[in-house]
Design a protein around this motif. Structure first.
Motif, short mmCIF file in Angstrom:
data_model
loop_
_atom_site.label_atom_id
_atom_site.label_comp_id
_atom_site.label_asym_id
_atom_site.label_seq_id
_atom_site.Cartn_x
_atom_site.Cartn_y
_atom_site.Cartn_z
N VAL B 251 29.08 42.28 47.06
CA VAL B 251 28.70 42.86 48.36
C VAL B 251 28.92 44.38 48.34
O VAL B 251 28.10 45.15 48.86
CB VAL B 251 29.50 42.19 49.50
CG1 VAL B 251 29.18 42.82 50.85
CG2 VAL B 251 29.20 40.70 49.55
N ALA B 252 30.03 44.81 47.71
CA ALA B 252 30.32 46.25 47.64
C ALA B 252 29.21 46.98 46.87
O ALA B 252 28.79 48.08 47.26
CB ALA B 252 31.67 46.48 46.97
N ILE B 253 28.73 46.36 45.79
CA ILE B 253 27.64 46.99 45.02
C ILE B 253 26.40 47.15 45.92
O ILE B 253 25.76 48.20 45.93
CB ILE B 253 27.31 46.15 43.77
CG1 ILE B 253 28.46 46.24 42.76
CG2 ILE B 253 26.01 46.62 43.11
CD1 ILE B 253 28.36 45.28 41.60
N LEU B 254 26.11 46.11 46.71
CA LEU B 254 24.95 46.21 47.61
C LEU B 254 25.16 47.31 48.65
O LEU B 254 24.23 48.06 48.97
CB LEU B 254 24.73 44.87 48.32
CG LEU B 254 24.13 43.75 47.48
CD1 LEU B 254 24.05 42.47 48.29
CD2 LEU B 254 22.74 44.13 47.00
N PHE B 255 26.38 47.42 49.17
CA PHE B 255 26.69 48.47 50.15
C PHE B 255 26.47 49.86 49.53
O PHE B 255 25.89 50.75 50.15
CB PHE B 255 28.14 48.35 50.62
CG PHE B 255 28.35 47.31 51.68
CD1 PHE B 255 27.36 46.43 52.03
CD2 PHE B 255 29.56 47.23 52.35
CE1 PHE B 255 27.54 45.46 53.01
CE2 PHE B 255 29.78 46.28 53.34
CZ PHE B 255 28.76 45.40 53.66
N VAL B 256 26.96 50.02 48.29
CA VAL B 256 26.84 51.32 47.63
C VAL B 256 25.37 51.65 47.38
O VAL B 256 24.92 52.78 47.63
CB VAL B 256 27.65 51.33 46.31
CG1 VAL B 256 27.36 52.59 45.50
CG2 VAL B 256 29.14 51.24 46.61
N VAL B 257 24.62 50.67 46.90
CA VAL B 257 23.19 50.91 46.64
C VAL B 257 22.48 51.25 47.95
O VAL B 257 21.66 52.18 48.00
CB VAL B 257 22.54 49.66 45.97
CG1 VAL B 257 21.03 49.83 45.87
CG2 VAL B 257 23.13 49.44 44.59
N ALA B 258 22.82 50.53 49.03
CA ALA B 258 22.19 50.80 50.32
C ALA B 258 22.57 52.20 50.83
O ALA B 258 21.75 52.87 51.47
CB ALA B 258 22.61 49.74 51.34
N ALA B 259 23.81 52.62 50.54
CA ALA B 259 24.23 53.96 50.99
C ALA B 259 23.60 55.05 50.13
O ALA B 259 23.28 56.13 50.63
CB ALA B 259 25.75 54.06 50.95
N LEU B 260 23.43 54.76 48.84
CA LEU B 260 22.88 55.78 47.94
C LEU B 260 21.37 55.96 48.13
O LEU B 260 20.85 57.07 48.04
CB LEU B 260 23.14 55.38 46.48
CG LEU B 260 24.52 55.68 45.91
CD1 LEU B 260 24.64 55.13 44.50
CD2 LEU B 260 24.82 57.17 45.91
N PHE B 261 20.67 54.85 48.33
CA PHE B 261 19.20 54.91 48.40
C PHE B 261 18.71 54.32 49.73
O PHE B 261 18.21 53.19 49.77
CB PHE B 261 18.59 54.13 47.23
CG PHE B 261 19.13 54.52 45.90
CD1 PHE B 261 18.77 55.73 45.32
CD2 PHE B 261 20.02 53.70 45.22
CE1 PHE B 261 19.28 56.10 44.09
CE2 PHE B 261 20.54 54.07 43.99
CZ PHE B 261 20.17 55.27 43.42
N PRO B 262 18.88 55.07 50.82
CA PRO B 262 18.44 54.54 52.12
C PRO B 262 16.93 54.32 52.17
O PRO B 262 16.17 55.03 51.50
CB PRO B 262 18.90 55.60 53.12
CG PRO B 262 19.19 56.81 52.32
CD PRO B 262 19.45 56.41 50.92
N LEU B 263 16.56 53.34 52.95
CA LEU B 263 15.14 52.97 53.07
C LEU B 263 14.31 54.12 53.62
O LEU B 263 14.69 54.77 54.60
CB LEU B 263 15.04 51.76 54.01
CG LEU B 263 13.66 51.34 54.47
CD1 LEU B 263 12.88 50.71 53.34
CD2 LEU B 263 13.77 50.34 55.62
#
Lengths: 88, 496
Positions: B251-263
């Motif tokens: 889940v943390a990896i998903l959070f980081v990816v979502a924070a790094l590459f916002p839609l």
């Protein structure tokens, strides 16, 4: 102070637990419209801290804790907190 | 505390407190063997986690999303710009969907190569494939909802393909997907399917799979298992704590990816500006999209493309019913292993090929060269491994086999103390397999690019050299890895 493994493990667990509580509360004090990326980084760091806390406890003996893993975990947390501080 | 009771530490008291209230240790799920405490055995649970995250983020978005053509896009932009955590949740929903699809594919590949579909788990395999279709259905239906120019146009292309099906099926499917044919009817149906029908179907299949898992337990896979007697662990607290480490990291990896590459939302759909954009499906449908672009499947031949793809899935779903051999090890299943690797390499190469050639029709000779080139390359590498194995076995009759020999699952031994485990039990096999697939992917993509560039009217030397060198290097690495594995097994450095 003689920091034997058991005591060091306990100290690490307490430190992680404190970070876990602070890290869980802190993101909710941000502006949740303007600082959404920071929120993501901080929550991710909190999840890593939770994993490390479980890792520290989920051992049958003190010798099985891999301190290198914990150091890497701490470095990841520090990096995520840093990103959380500098990212809008 | 009574005198006879041993003094418990804080952790034991903490676990004991919960266990005495909920009785997890006695009631919660069946104990599982030590070898299954490995992320590759947990892909199903990770998929379940992504589904739960999809549910939570999806429900949060439905509080502000309006499923009408006039307001779908504006309500999406409103969520992104004005709703607290709206942009983060929207991005997280997207990346969790990607993760869900990726984990589903990985789960399929791992079950195929690990022979998890063998007796008595045939119906678990069938249920798993049907769940994969549901997950892909989530992808199709969810893609339309923001009502962007890309998503709406790609969905129209997909609905158009349905028209090539036999009339009895196509008329039913068209009425199911687009109703009266208006934009409003289409969006309403997609929203309803995405938020009600598919989640209900997936929950039903999940319940069925969890029940069957409880009946049969985890399938032992010789390639990933540890070569030692396995201890049986109760779900609570040992396995529960393993999940408590694995899932937050995911889940943390998903959070980081979502924070790094916002839609970043593409422009709103407008029929007048559609022609300015190249229509491209999302990455998980690029392989199928690429097949549909092949010269020999163009226009009137699309039904043949649909038939070919459908045939592939029929063959896949019926796998446990014709592959009835008791052999489960890749070392003793060269044909199925090669077929699986070819399918994997074709999927990866077609996906990247499709991404690199948006909207371009692939001429028949190039398409055939790409398809057969990948297949021949993979077959050559795989059979080289088996050939080396056979040669070594002939030269050293007493030597241990190259690939892990057939052996029964480790027996449960309650007295066996587990080895000091690495963080997630990632062993040599996992690292080797991962690296092997990386090189295999690079080789496949490089070959696809090479074939594509070679067919251009004006041949650019650099465009040939770069993929050519990548292909040659990857193939050399693959052969070197195979050779190293052979030598390591022969010398006994890799445990059987």
């Amino acid at each position: 102070m003689n920091l034997d493994t058991a005591k060091l493990r306990r100290l690490t667990a307490v430190g992680l637990f404190i970070f876990l509580i602070v890290g869980a509360a802190l993101p909710w004090t941000l502006d949740l419209v303007a600082n959404q990326r920071a929120f993501g980084f901080l929550l991710a760091s909190d999840l890593i801290a939770f994993t490390m806390l479980v890792y520290v406890f989920d051992r049958e003996s003190d010798e099985e804790v891999n301190w290198n893993t914990l150091l890497i975990g701490c470095a990841v947390i520090a990096m995520l907190v840093f990103f959380g501080m500098v990212t809008p | 505390m009574s005198e006879g009771e041993e003094k418990k530490n804080a952790y034991e008291r903490f676990v004991g407190w919960f266990d005495s209230r909920f009785g997890f240790e006695k009631t919660m799920l069946k104990p599982i063997p030590d070898y299954s405490l490995n992320p590759l055995y947990w892909l199903g649970i990770i998929m379940l986690v992504t589904f739960l995250m999809q549910g939570v983020t999806g429900i949060y978005m439905t509080m502000n999303y309006v499923p009408t053509p006039a307001e779908a896009y504006s309500s999406t932009t409103y969520i992104i710009s004005n709703v607290p955590l709206g942009h983060f949740v929207e991005t997280l929903h997207l990346y969790t969907a990607y993760a869900m699809i990726l984990v589903t594919f990985l789960h399929l590949a791992r079950n195929y190569f690990g022979c998890a579909q063998k007796k008595p788990r045939e119906l678990m395999w069938v249920a798993g494939i049907l769940m994969m279709f549901i997950v892909l259905g989530f992808g199709i239906t969810g893609y339309l909802l923001p009502w962007t120019v890309i998503s709406k146009s790609a969905t129209d292309v997909a609905i158009g393909i349905v028209g090539y099906l036999p009339s009895q099926i196509s008329s039913f499917a068209a009425s199911l997907l687009s109703g009266t044919g208006t934009d409003a009817a289409e969006l309403t149906r997609f929203f309803s399917i995405h938020t009600v029908w598919l989640p209900a179907a997936l929950i039903g299949f999940l319940a069925l799979k969890i029940y069957m898992f409880e009946v049969h337990g985890p399938s032992y896979m010789p390639i990933y298992g540890k070569a030692k007697k396995s201890k049986i662990w109760p779900w609570f607290p040992r396995v529960f704590l393993y999940a408590a480490k694995l899932i937050p990291i995911f889940v943390a990896i998903l959070f980081v990816v979502a924070a790094l590459f916002p839609l970043v939302l593409p422009p709103v759909y407008n029929p007048e500006t559609v022609s300015a954009y190249v229509i491209q499906p999302d990455w998980y449908f690029l392989a199928i999209y690429q097949v549909l672009k092949f010269g020999f499947f163009e226009s009137s031949h699309i039904p043949y493309a649909i038939g070919t793809i459908a045939l592939f899935f029929v063959v896949l779903i019926l796998l446990p019913f014709y592959d009835r051999s008791p052999r489960r090890n890749i070392g003793s299943r060269p044909v199925y292993t090669t077929a699986g690797l070819i399918a994997l390499a074709e999927f990866i190469s077609l996906t990247i090929w499709g991404y690199l050639t948006p909207g371009q029709v692939i001429p028949t000779p190039v398409a055939l060269a790409g398809l057969f080139g990948v297949a021949i390359g993979v077959t050559a590498v795989t059979w080289a491994a088996y050939w080396i194995r056979k040669r070594r076995a002939l030269q050293h009759p007493t030597a241990k086999p190259v690939l892990p020999a057939e052996k029964p699952a480790p027996t449960a031994d309650k007295n066996t103390v587990p080895d000091k485990a690495s963080f997630f039990g990632l062993g040599r096999y996992t690292r080797f397999t991962t690296l092997f697939f990386v090189f295999l992917s690079v080789a496949s993509v490089a070959l696809a690019c090479l074939t594509q560039n070679a067919a251009q009217a004006t041949v650019n030397l650099t465009a040939l050299l770069v993929p050519g060198c990548c292909f040659a290097f990857s193939m050399l690495c693959l052969l070197w890895m195979v050779k190293r594995a052979v030598v390591a097994f022969e010398e006994g450095r890799i445990a059987q």
